[in-house]
Scaffold this motif. Structure first.
Motif, mmCIF file in Angstrom:
data_model
loop_
_atom_site.group_PDB
_atom_site.id
_atom_site.type_symbol
_atom_site.label_atom_id
_atom_site.label_comp_id
_atom_site.label_asym_id
_atom_site.label_seq_id
_atom_site.Cartn_x
_atom_site.Cartn_y
_atom_site.Cartn_z
ATOM 1 N N UNK A 15 5.212 -17.517 -58.490
ATOM 2 C CA UNK A 15 5.985 -18.508 -59.469
ATOM 3 C C UNK A 15 6.658 -19.520 -58.641
ATOM 4 N N UNK A 16 6.358 -20.792 -59.078
ATOM 5 C CA UNK A 16 7.123 -21.822 -58.505
ATOM 6 C C UNK A 16 6.952 -22.383 -57.077
ATOM 7 N N UNK A 17 5.936 -21.759 -56.363
ATOM 8 C CA UNK A 17 5.365 -22.011 -55.085
ATOM 9 C C UNK A 17 4.293 -23.208 -55.266
ATOM 10 N N UNK A 18 4.195 -24.007 -54.060
ATOM 11 C CA UNK A 18 3.329 -25.077 -53.934
ATOM 12 C C UNK A 18 1.850 -24.763 -53.522
ATOM 13 N N UNK A 19 0.767 -25.181 -53.753
ATOM 14 C CA UNK A 19 -0.418 -24.748 -53.408
ATOM 15 C C UNK A 19 -1.341 -25.950 -53.590
ATOM 16 N N UNK A 20 -2.611 -25.847 -52.683
ATOM 17 C CA UNK A 20 -3.792 -26.979 -52.803
ATOM 18 C C UNK A 20 -4.223 -26.589 -54.249
ATOM 19 N N UNK A 21 -4.767 -27.710 -54.982
ATOM 20 C CA UNK A 21 -5.188 -27.636 -56.255
ATOM 21 C C UNK A 21 -6.471 -26.356 -56.368
ATOM 22 N N UNK A 22 -6.135 -25.535 -57.336
ATOM 23 C CA UNK A 22 -7.141 -24.341 -57.342
ATOM 24 C C UNK A 22 -7.376 -23.997 -58.853
ATOM 25 N N UNK A 23 -8.649 -23.219 -58.771
ATOM 26 C CA UNK A 23 -9.063 -22.913 -59.990
ATOM 27 C C UNK A 23 -9.682 -21.515 -59.994
ATOM 28 N N UNK A 24 -9.200 -20.414 -60.861
ATOM 29 C CA UNK A 24 -9.698 -19.109 -60.721
ATOM 30 C C UNK A 24 -11.451 -19.346 -61.170
ATOM 31 N N UNK A 25 -12.106 -18.347 -60.550
ATOM 32 C CA UNK A 25 -13.336 -18.354 -60.791
ATOM 33 C C UNK A 25 -14.091 -17.210 -61.215
ATOM 34 N N UNK A 26 -15.153 -17.128 -62.350
ATOM 35 C CA UNK A 26 -15.659 -16.010 -62.768
ATOM 36 C C UNK A 26 -16.441 -15.318 -61.769
ATOM 37 N N UNK A 27 -16.485 -13.830 -61.939
ATOM 38 C CA UNK A 27 -17.001 -13.063 -60.748
ATOM 39 C C UNK A 27 -18.430 -13.407 -60.925
ATOM 40 N N UNK A 28 -19.048 -13.416 -59.732
ATOM 41 C CA UNK A 28 -20.651 -13.664 -59.787
ATOM 42 C C UNK A 28 -21.095 -15.118 -59.869
ATOM 43 N N UNK A 29 -20.246 -16.049 -59.855
ATOM 44 C CA UNK A 29 -20.602 -17.306 -60.072
ATOM 45 C C UNK A 29 -21.350 -17.863 -58.731
ATOM 46 N N UNK A 30 -22.493 -18.674 -58.722
ATOM 47 C CA UNK A 30 -23.075 -18.971 -57.706
ATOM 48 C C UNK A 30 -22.361 -20.177 -57.036
ATOM 49 N N UNK A 31 -22.551 -20.271 -55.806
ATOM 50 C CA UNK A 31 -21.759 -21.525 -55.075
ATOM 51 C C UNK A 31 -22.073 -22.813 -55.854
ATOM 52 N N UNK A 32 -23.248 -23.196 -56.062
ATOM 53 C CA UNK A 32 -23.537 -24.652 -56.714
ATOM 54 C C UNK A 32 -22.663 -24.647 -57.959
ATOM 55 N N UNK A 33 -22.606 -23.560 -58.775
ATOM 56 C CA UNK A 33 -21.829 -23.452 -60.061
ATOM 57 C C UNK A 33 -20.232 -23.811 -59.764
ATOM 58 N N UNK A 34 -19.982 -22.872 -58.575
ATOM 59 C CA UNK A 34 -18.384 -22.802 -58.175
ATOM 60 C C UNK A 34 -18.110 -24.307 -57.779
ATOM 61 N N UNK A 35 -18.839 -25.200 -57.105
ATOM 62 C CA UNK A 35 -18.601 -26.426 -56.678
ATOM 63 C C UNK A 35 -18.510 -27.258 -57.873
ATOM 64 N N UNK A 36 -19.384 -27.166 -59.013
ATOM 65 C CA UNK A 36 -19.258 -27.711 -60.146
ATOM 66 C C UNK A 36 -18.126 -27.761 -60.872
#
Length: 414
Positions: free
Chosen positions: A267-288
């Motif tokens: 909580x309250x820390x700084x980070x690079x822009x991030x997005x939780x990913x669904x399990x099993x998502x292919x690399x191309x879909x992750x990138x999109x």
């Protein structure tokens, strides 16, 4: 700070903390951002937040006076549990109350041969009863610190120094080891097995004894104790993270970081822009998915093909096995972010490391810097090799130190 963290790790953090905020009043006036910056890298970040909340409560609601008993400390101050309350009350205020931490659990379980699950509430309560009974009424703080130190330095989890233990004559686990060795020796020579000692408690329904399904392991010796339930496997999580970078006014790279929500993990820390990913998502879909997230967040026309894959960074939290799928995206122009969204700012590498960022994010930046270094080396390698001389050039020049081979070689005629 010592909750779930070793003394050696804490010392530098403690010294910096006390230098910056030597009093409760000083800590109460600090911002959460300042607290997180100083706590960064120590882990379990809610401890720092609650510590400051406790300081503010003492100053604003308790007239600057700390509660002086374990009961009041636990009841009145946020973030103060049973162990912390007992430690403060006994060490600072001389209250005759025990403490139970991981070290004390290990010492007491071995002293009393407690083989039941030491993490169960019933056993924890029994251990607290023992600690409160054992504590020295005249020097409770010294006694509790000595008991914890005994577990940290002598009665350690593996390879305990039983021969150096000052309470070995009282240790039932050590006595059990000696008896098991005697039984094994008698069995080897065909002698009858002696009748079990009534003090050994037997294999009945004693709540403190090891379950019958978990027999004594002679190879472990006293480290048969304490016994714990099998650890729950950490939750597996994957997160796409993007290192957005630009050239600063002095040519050095700058990175965009955003602030996490004020509650929850980190909580309250700084980070690079991030997005939780669904399990099993292919690399191309992750990138999109990451490109869509960045596009919606920045309003900048981010395309999936523009994201450069750096690699995966693994970080283990206490209950989460987190994998960061890291990308980078260089920007040629400034990004204007909606102020209604999460707070954000551009920082240099130096500013990044002094900000309230987690160890995981430092690993992410390190991965990006490593990739950048490899790219720079590859770029140089595409030119002529370092130190190579054009044909016809002299093999040496004034002021250049010769190699031993060149020094011993016979001079060539002009």
């Amino acid at each position: 700070m010592l909750q779930q963290t070793q003394v050696a790790t804490v010392i530098d953090y403690y010294n910096r903390w006390m230098q910056k905020w030597p009093t409760l009043q000083a800590l109460a006036q600090a911002s959460l951002e300042e607290v997180n910056e100083l706590w960064a890298g120590l882990g379990y970040y809610s401890r720092g937040k609650r510590l400051q909340e406790a300081a503010r409560k003492v100053v604003s609601e308790l007239a600057g006076q700390m509660p002086r008993t374990a009961e009041d400390l636990q009841k009145l101050l946020p973030g103060v549990g049973r162990y912390t309350a007992g430690a403060i009350a006994s060490i600072s205020y001389g209250q005759a109350t025990g403490v139970v931490d991981g070290n004390v659990i290990r010492v007491l379980c071995r002293l009393r041969c407690i083989g039941a699950d030491s993490s169960s509430p019933a056993i924890i309560d029994r251990l607290w009863d023992m600690a409160n009974t054992l504590v020295d009424r005249s020097r409770p703080g010294d006694f509790n610190q000595a008991l914890m130190e005994l577990g940290a330095t002598v009665c350690v989890p593996k390879a305990p120094l039983c021969g150096e233990c000052p309470v070995k004559q009282h240790c039932r686990a050590r006595r059990r080891v000696e008896k098991e060795l005697a039984f094994a020796s008698q069995k080897l020579f065909g002698k009858p097995t002696p009748v079990p000692d009534v003090e050994d408690c037997g294999a009945g329904g004693c709540p403190l004894c090891p379950p019958a399904a978990e027999p004594w392991d002679s190879s472990l010796g006293v480290t048969n104790f304490p016994r714990k339930a099998a650890k729950k496997q950490p939750r597996v999580a994957r997160t796409a993270t993007c290192v957005l970078e630009r050239r600063g006014c002095h040519g050095a790279p700058e990175y965009l970081i955003v602030q996490r929500p004020s509650s929850g993990l980190l909580a309250g820390l700084w980070e690079f822009p991030s997005l939780p990913l669904a399990q099993g998502l292919q690399e191309e879909k992750q990138r999109e998915a990451l490109a869509d997230h960045l596009r919606a967040w920045t309003g900048w026309p981010v395309v999936a093909g523009g994201l450069r894959f750096i690699g995966e960074v693994v970080h283990i939290f206490s209950h989460i096995h987190q994998t960061y799928v890291v990308y980078s995206l260089p920007l040629d122009e400034d990004v204007i972010l909606d102020p209604a969204l999460s707070p954000s700012r551009w920082v240099t590498a130096e500013e990044f490391h002094t900000s309230a960022v987690s160890t995981a994010m430092k690993k992410v930046l390190k991965a990006r810097e490593k990739q950048h270094g490899e790219e720079s080396s590859a770029g140089k390698g595409s030119k002529r090799k370092r130190g190579a001389k054009p044909q016809g050039a002299s093999s040496t020049r004034p002021g250049t130190q010769l190699s031993l081979h060149a020094f011993l070689r016979a001079p060539t005629s002009p």
